[in-house]
Enzyme design. Structure first.
Site, short mmCIF file in Angstrom:
data_model
loop_
_atom_site.label_atom_id
_atom_site.label_comp_id
_atom_site.label_asym_id
_atom_site.label_seq_id
_atom_site.Cartn_x
_atom_site.Cartn_y
_atom_site.Cartn_z
N CYS A 151 0.85 -1.20 0.00
CA CYS A 151 0.00 0.00 0.00
C CYS A 151 0.88 1.25 0.00
O CYS A 151 2.01 1.21 0.48
CB CYS A 151 -0.89 0.05 1.25
SG CYS A 151 -2.10 -1.28 1.37
N ASP A 152 0.31 2.32 -0.52
CA ASP A 152 1.00 3.60 -0.44
C ASP A 152 -0.05 4.71 -0.45
O ASP A 152 -1.05 4.61 -1.17
CB ASP A 152 1.97 3.80 -1.60
CG ASP A 152 2.89 4.98 -1.34
OD1 ASP A 152 3.87 4.80 -0.60
OD2 ASP A 152 2.61 6.08 -1.83
N SER A 153 0.16 5.73 0.38
CA SER A 153 -0.81 6.83 0.47
C SER A 153 -0.14 8.18 0.25
O SER A 153 1.00 8.40 0.67
CB SER A 153 -1.47 6.85 1.86
OG SER A 153 -2.14 5.64 2.13
#
Length: 197
Positions: free
Chosen positions: A70-72
């Protein structure tokens, strides 16, 4: 179809706690992928590419597993913000954020090594920030919390005090969209309850 181990390719304790809160006990394997290798101006493409690269970096450590990366980032006033480099930068960002709104993008990549399939998706949530005094901004940054988070705030921490409202998926703002997780597992042929501990 047997249920493979669930691998979280992230050092984020918030993501791990989200998974644990819905009965999934992930094996945590933080990715050492160098994010500076990816330079994209579209926030949706950026987070999906980073999420996939993180998952791909960790996947070779396993023979049969489900690997999630995941990456935000926060997009505000046509700028993309990841984690601030230091307290000064976090204060400057909050000067822009306070009384404003931004879109929190989280890329989700799931690699199913058993089926040799990869899914990559993005979830977007709009976040409205409260008006804040300089004193409140300095006090919040002094807690250290903003330095660990994309967008310089943690909804599940002190930062929750300074979020007026959100439009969209709540857990996405914390780092992982639970509805999207359920949908991605279903697309791969799993039921999310199969992963309950």
């Amino acid at each position: 179809m047997g249920i493979p181990p669930f691998i979280l390719a992230s050092a984020s304790s918030a993501r791990r706690r989200l998974l644990q809160s819905v009965g999934i006990e992930p094996i945590v394997r933080p990715s050492d992928f160098d994010e500076s290798q990816v330079q994209l101006s579209d926030p949706g493409q950026l987070v999906q590419t980073l999420a996939q690269r993180k998952a791909e970096t960790v996947a070779p450590q396993f023979e049969s597993a489900l690997v999630m990366g995941c990456d935000s980032v926060l997009a505000l006033n046509a700028k993309i913000y990841g984690k601030p480099a230091n307290a000064e930068e976090a204060c400057q960002r909050w000067q822009e954020m306070q009384g404003n709104f931004g879109d929190l993008y989280t890329g989700h990549a799931m690699i199913d090594l058993k089926q040799n399939r990869t899914l990559v998706k993005c979830q977007v949530t709009r976040v409205y920030f409260a008006q804040m005094s300089d004193r409140a901004i300095k006090a919040y940054v002094a807690t250290g919390e903003p330095l660990k988070c994309a967008g310089s705030f943690a909804l599940e921490g002190y930062g929750g005090l300074f979020v007026e409202k959100i439009e969209g998926c709540h857990s996405n703002v914390i780092g992982l969209s639970l509805p999207l997780l359920r949908q991605m597992l279903a697309e791969l042929g799993y039921d999310v309850t199969d992963f309950w501990q």
